[in-house]
Design an enzyme around this catalytic site. Structure first.
Site, PDB file in Angstrom:
ATOM      1  N   GLN A   1       0.854  -1.180   0.000  1.00  0.00           N
ATOM      2  CA  GLN A   1       0.000   0.000   0.000  1.00  0.00           C
ATOM      3  C   GLN A   1       0.895   1.236   0.000  1.00  0.00           C
ATOM      4  OE1 GLN A   1      -3.536  -0.660   2.488  1.00  0.00           O
ATOM      5  NE2 GLN A   1      -3.009   1.257   3.469  1.00  0.00           N
ATOM      6  N   GLY A   2       0.836   2.031  -1.053  1.00  0.00           N
ATOM      7  CA  GLY A   2       1.681   3.224  -1.155  1.00  0.00           C
ATOM      8  C   GLY A   2       0.879   4.471  -0.845  1.00  0.00           C
TER       9      GLY A   2
ATOM     10  N   GLU B   1      -9.474  -2.015   6.347  1.00  0.00           N
ATOM     11  CA  GLU B   1      -8.419  -2.309   7.328  1.00  0.00           C
ATOM     12  C   GLU B   1      -9.000  -2.197   8.739  1.00  0.00           C
ATOM     13  OE1 GLU B   1      -4.902   0.014   6.729  1.00  0.00           O
ATOM     14  OE2 GLU B   1      -4.072  -0.456   8.695  1.00  0.00           O
TER      15      GLU B   1
HETATM   16  C1  LIG Z   1       3.602  -1.168  11.485  1.00  0.00           C
HETATM   17  C2  LIG Z   1       3.280  -0.080  10.481  1.00  0.00           C
HETATM   18  C3  LIG Z   1       2.906  -0.434   9.183  1.00  0.00           C
HETATM   19  C4  LIG Z   1       2.638   0.567   8.235  1.00  0.00           C
HETATM   20  N1  LIG Z   1       2.370   0.175   6.947  1.00  0.00           N
HETATM   21  C5  LIG Z   1       2.131   1.124   6.019  1.00  0.00           C
HETATM   22  C6  LIG Z   1       1.908   0.740   4.649  1.00  0.00           C
HETATM   23  O1  LIG Z   1       1.944  -0.437   4.285  1.00  0.00           O
HETATM   24  N2  LIG Z   1       1.659   1.726   3.751  1.00  0.00           N
HETATM   25  C7  LIG Z   1       1.626   3.052   4.088  1.00  0.00           C
HETATM   26  O2  LIG Z   1       1.368   3.886   3.218  1.00  0.00           O
HETATM   27  N3  LIG Z   1       1.877   3.453   5.379  1.00  0.00           N
HETATM   28  C8  LIG Z   1       2.137   2.514   6.336  1.00  0.00           C
HETATM   29  N4  LIG Z   1       2.399   2.894   7.639  1.00  0.00           N
HETATM   30  C9  LIG Z   1       2.452   4.318   7.954  1.00  0.00           C
HETATM   31  C10 LIG Z   1       1.295   4.802   8.814  1.00  0.00           C
HETATM   32  O3  LIG Z   1       0.105   4.841   8.076  1.00  0.00           O
HETATM   33  C11 LIG Z   1       1.688   6.163   9.371  1.00  0.00           C
HETATM   34  O4  LIG Z   1       2.817   5.976  10.203  1.00  0.00           O
HETATM   35  C12 LIG Z   1       0.576   6.801  10.150  1.00  0.00           C
HETATM   36  O5  LIG Z   1      -0.453   7.193   9.293  1.00  0.00           O
HETATM   37  C13 LIG Z   1       1.084   8.038  10.936  1.00  0.00           C
HETATM   38  O6  LIG Z   1       1.714   8.925  10.076  1.00  0.00           O
HETATM   39  P1  LIG Z   1       3.189   9.476  10.408  1.00  0.00           P
HETATM   40  O7  LIG Z   1       4.061   8.327  10.751  1.00  0.00           O
HETATM   41  O8  LIG Z   1       3.585  10.364   9.265  1.00  0.00           O
HETATM   42  O9  LIG Z   1       3.027  10.339  11.716  1.00  0.00           O
HETATM   43  P2  LIG Z   1       2.424  11.817  11.826  1.00  0.00           P
HETATM   44  O10 LIG Z   1       1.095  11.856  11.154  1.00  0.00           O
HETATM   45  O11 LIG Z   1       3.449  12.797  11.376  1.00  0.00           O
HETATM   46  O12 LIG Z   1       2.219  11.929  13.366  1.00  0.00           O
HETATM   47  C14 LIG Z   1       3.278  12.254  14.274  1.00  0.00           C
HETATM   48  C15 LIG Z   1       2.675  12.383  15.665  1.00  0.00           C
HETATM   49  O13 LIG Z   1       1.704  13.449  15.683  1.00  0.00           O
HETATM   50  C16 LIG Z   1       0.436  12.981  16.137  1.00  0.00           C
HETATM   51  N5  LIG Z   1      -0.630  13.646  15.386  1.00  0.00           N
HETATM   52  C17 LIG Z   1      -0.746  13.748  14.045  1.00  0.00           C
HETATM   53  N6  LIG Z   1      -1.893  14.393  13.734  1.00  0.00           N
HETATM   54  C18 LIG Z   1      -2.515  14.700  14.898  1.00  0.00           C
HETATM   55  C19 LIG Z   1      -3.731  15.378  15.229  1.00  0.00           C
HETATM   56  N7  LIG Z   1      -4.532  15.842  14.280  1.00  0.00           N
HETATM   57  N8  LIG Z   1      -4.055  15.493  16.549  1.00  0.00           N
HETATM   58  C20 LIG Z   1      -3.235  15.010  17.528  1.00  0.00           C
HETATM   59  N9  LIG Z   1      -2.061  14.376  17.272  1.00  0.00           N
HETATM   60  C21 LIG Z   1      -1.703  14.216  15.977  1.00  0.00           C
HETATM   61  C22 LIG Z   1       0.441  11.490  15.825  1.00  0.00           C
HETATM   62  O14 LIG Z   1      -0.450  10.775  16.647  1.00  0.00           O
HETATM   63  C23 LIG Z   1       1.899  11.122  16.098  1.00  0.00           C
HETATM   64  O15 LIG Z   1       2.098  10.895  17.465  1.00  0.00           O
HETATM   65  C24 LIG Z   1       2.695   1.928   8.603  1.00  0.00           C
HETATM   66  C25 LIG Z   1       3.052   2.301   9.899  1.00  0.00           C
HETATM   67  C26 LIG Z   1       3.366   1.306  10.830  1.00  0.00           C
HETATM   68  C27 LIG Z   1       3.783   1.729  12.209  1.00  0.00           C
END
Ligand SMILES: Cc1cc2nc3c(=O)[nH]c(=O)nc-3n(C[C@H](O)[C@H](O)[C@H](O)COP(=O)(O)OP(=O)(O)OC[C@H]3O[C@@H](n4cnc5c(N)ncnc54)[C@H](O)[C@@H]3O)c2cc1C
Length: 388
Positions: free
Chosen positions: A129-130, A247
């Site tokens: 999933q990208g 999901e």
């Molecule tokens: C095990 C695992 C598998 C994954 N697999 C995939 C995959 O196959 N494909 C893919 O595309 N992605 C994948 N991901 C990515 C995942 O979807 C993202 O990590 C997730 O959406 C969070 O985005 P971010 O890491 O950019 O964090 P950010 O969105 O930058 O968040 C950083 C911090 O800020 C907090 N935050 C953000 N917005 C808010 C808000 N509005 N209010 C309060 N707090 C907030 C968050 O809770 C977090 O603590 C995976 C992640 C993990 C851990």
């Protein structure tokens, strides 16, 4: 909570249990998930996927026409229960089967369904999933990977991150921005991208556990043909939300594995005497309480599904509680195994790996903070957070 197991579901239980008894080998029973799978694991899991697919058990909720069984909600519950009871491994293609395939069924052309669903079911083609990007995670609609229309396809440029199984994937459901002038939720399109296309670079990411479970995907002038579009142009947000709802819809069976592991831990505490330690007892009682809370929340979600209702905000409650109990479990396991120094020896490193990887549970599939926002707004009716 309002559901019972109808006779058809119990008949299905007997049938599937007998099938598992006949087909699940000791080698497969309890096979631990590998974030960075080796050849042996891949071969075993691929074989198991094919065996399941040939018997119609690889994706029982799918329509019969695509190789499923059109299983009812309660048959799906029974299926999950029997898998945990028998220690059956999951699938090699979790994202493909659970998230992407339902989106292809809902939005895809007949040609896409014919081309993609069977090989996905058998684990012959793995999907990733990208969606996420370095600057678009929780705020996914900010994604900036671009796709420029050329008359017979798109030229894609940009970067994705955290792509589970990116190194193994034959195809990717890719979200791209096709109209940079539209508002951020509108100009997005979903493409089904062949990962062998020229210009795609897959760079593995090593995580805290030392495994290379994720990838970064780089796209440089990648030509993606016109027939790769899933759904309508600039309507990729609808497709993405459907993919993510599939999901989240899977949360109802999450408590089964967790409660099974808690039961095993309590048994071990009885056997090795650590249950007499006041702190271990506190931790186990706390874990049991959270596990049972998870079960009741999950049962409510099953009730809704059995009544034909879409997943409600309880999916967010389940996700929050599941990730908390998932993080507490390896800590308690370390205590029961005799403390920090002994735990790695006692568990051949598995508890330590679980402890480290459990930190991802509060992030994957929607972070705890984002789910709390959903609870605050949709369950408690508090004012919406400011949106940019
Ligand atoms: C095990 C695992 C598998 C994954 N697999 C995939 C995959 O196959 N494909 C893919 O595309 N992605 C994948 N991901 C990515 C995942 O979807 C993202 O990590 C997730 O959406 C969070 O985005 P971010 O890491 O950019 O964090 P950010 O969105 O930058 O968040 C950083 C911090 O800020 C907090 N935050 C953000 N917005 C808010 C808000 N509005 N209010 C309060 N707090 C907030 C968050 O809770 C977090 O603590 C995976 C992640 C993990 C851990």
């Amino acid at each position: 909570v309002d559901f019972t197991y109808p006779p058809e579901a119990e008949a299905f239980r007997a049938e599937y249990r007998a099938w598992l008894d006949a087909n699940l080998t000791d080698e497969l029973r309890g096979l631990a998930y590998q974030g960075e799978p080796d050849e042996g694991y891949l071969a075993l899991m691929h074989g198991w996927n094919r065996t399941l697919a040939d018997a119609g058990y690889a994706a029982i909720s799918w329509p019969v026409a695509y190789g499923g069984r059109d299983a009812s909600v309660m048959e799906q519950v029974v299926f999950a229960e029997e898998n945990v009871r028998a220690g059956a491994p999951g699938t090699l293609n979790p994202i493909g089967l659970a998230n992407i395939a339902p989106s292809i069924m809902a939005f895809g052309t007949e040609a896409q369904k014919d081309r993609f669903l069977r090989p996905m079911l058998r684990g012959d083609e793995i999907w990733c999933q990208g969606f996420s990007e370095p600057d678009a995670g929780s705020d996914l609609a900010s994604l900036s990977t671009s796709a420029r229309w050329t008359g017979d396809g798109w030229v894609v440029n940009g970067q994705k991150v955290w792509n589970t199984y990116g190194t193994l994937a034959s195809f990717c459901e890719l979200l791209v921005r096709t109209d940079p002038t539209a508002s951020k939720h509108r100009g997005i399109t979903s493409l089904l991208v062949d990962m062998t296309l020229p210009g795609i670079e897959v760079r593995p990411l090593r995580t805290l556990t030392g495994e290379r479970e994720f990838c970064e995907l780089f796209f440089t002038d990648v030509f993606v043909p016109a027939d790769a579009i899933l759904g309508a142009e600039n309507d990729g947000w609808t497709v993405a939300m459907a993919t993510l709802s599939f999901e989240r819809g899977g949360v109802a069976s999450l408590h089964l594995q967790i409660r099974h592991r808690i039961r095993r831990l309590v048994e071990l505490a009885h056997e090795n005497g650590t249950g007499a330690d006041p702190l271990v007892r506190q931790r186990l009682a706390d874990l049991h309480t959270r596990g049972e809370t998870l079960r009741f929340l999950a049962d409510r979600a099953v009730s809704r599904a059995a009544a034909g209702l879409p997943p409600g905000p309880e999916s967010s409650l389940i996700k929050i509680v599941w990730s908390q109990v998932g993080r507490a479990l390896p800590l308690a396991a370390a205590d029961v195994a005799g403390g920090v120094l002994a735990w790695d020896v006692a568990t051949s490193g598995r508890t330590a790996t679980e402890l480290l990887s459990s930190t991802s549970l509060t992030i994957a599939g929607g972070t705890t903070e984002v789910n709390r926002n959903v609870v605050a707004e949709r369950v408690l009716g508090l004012p919406k957070e400011p949106r940019s």
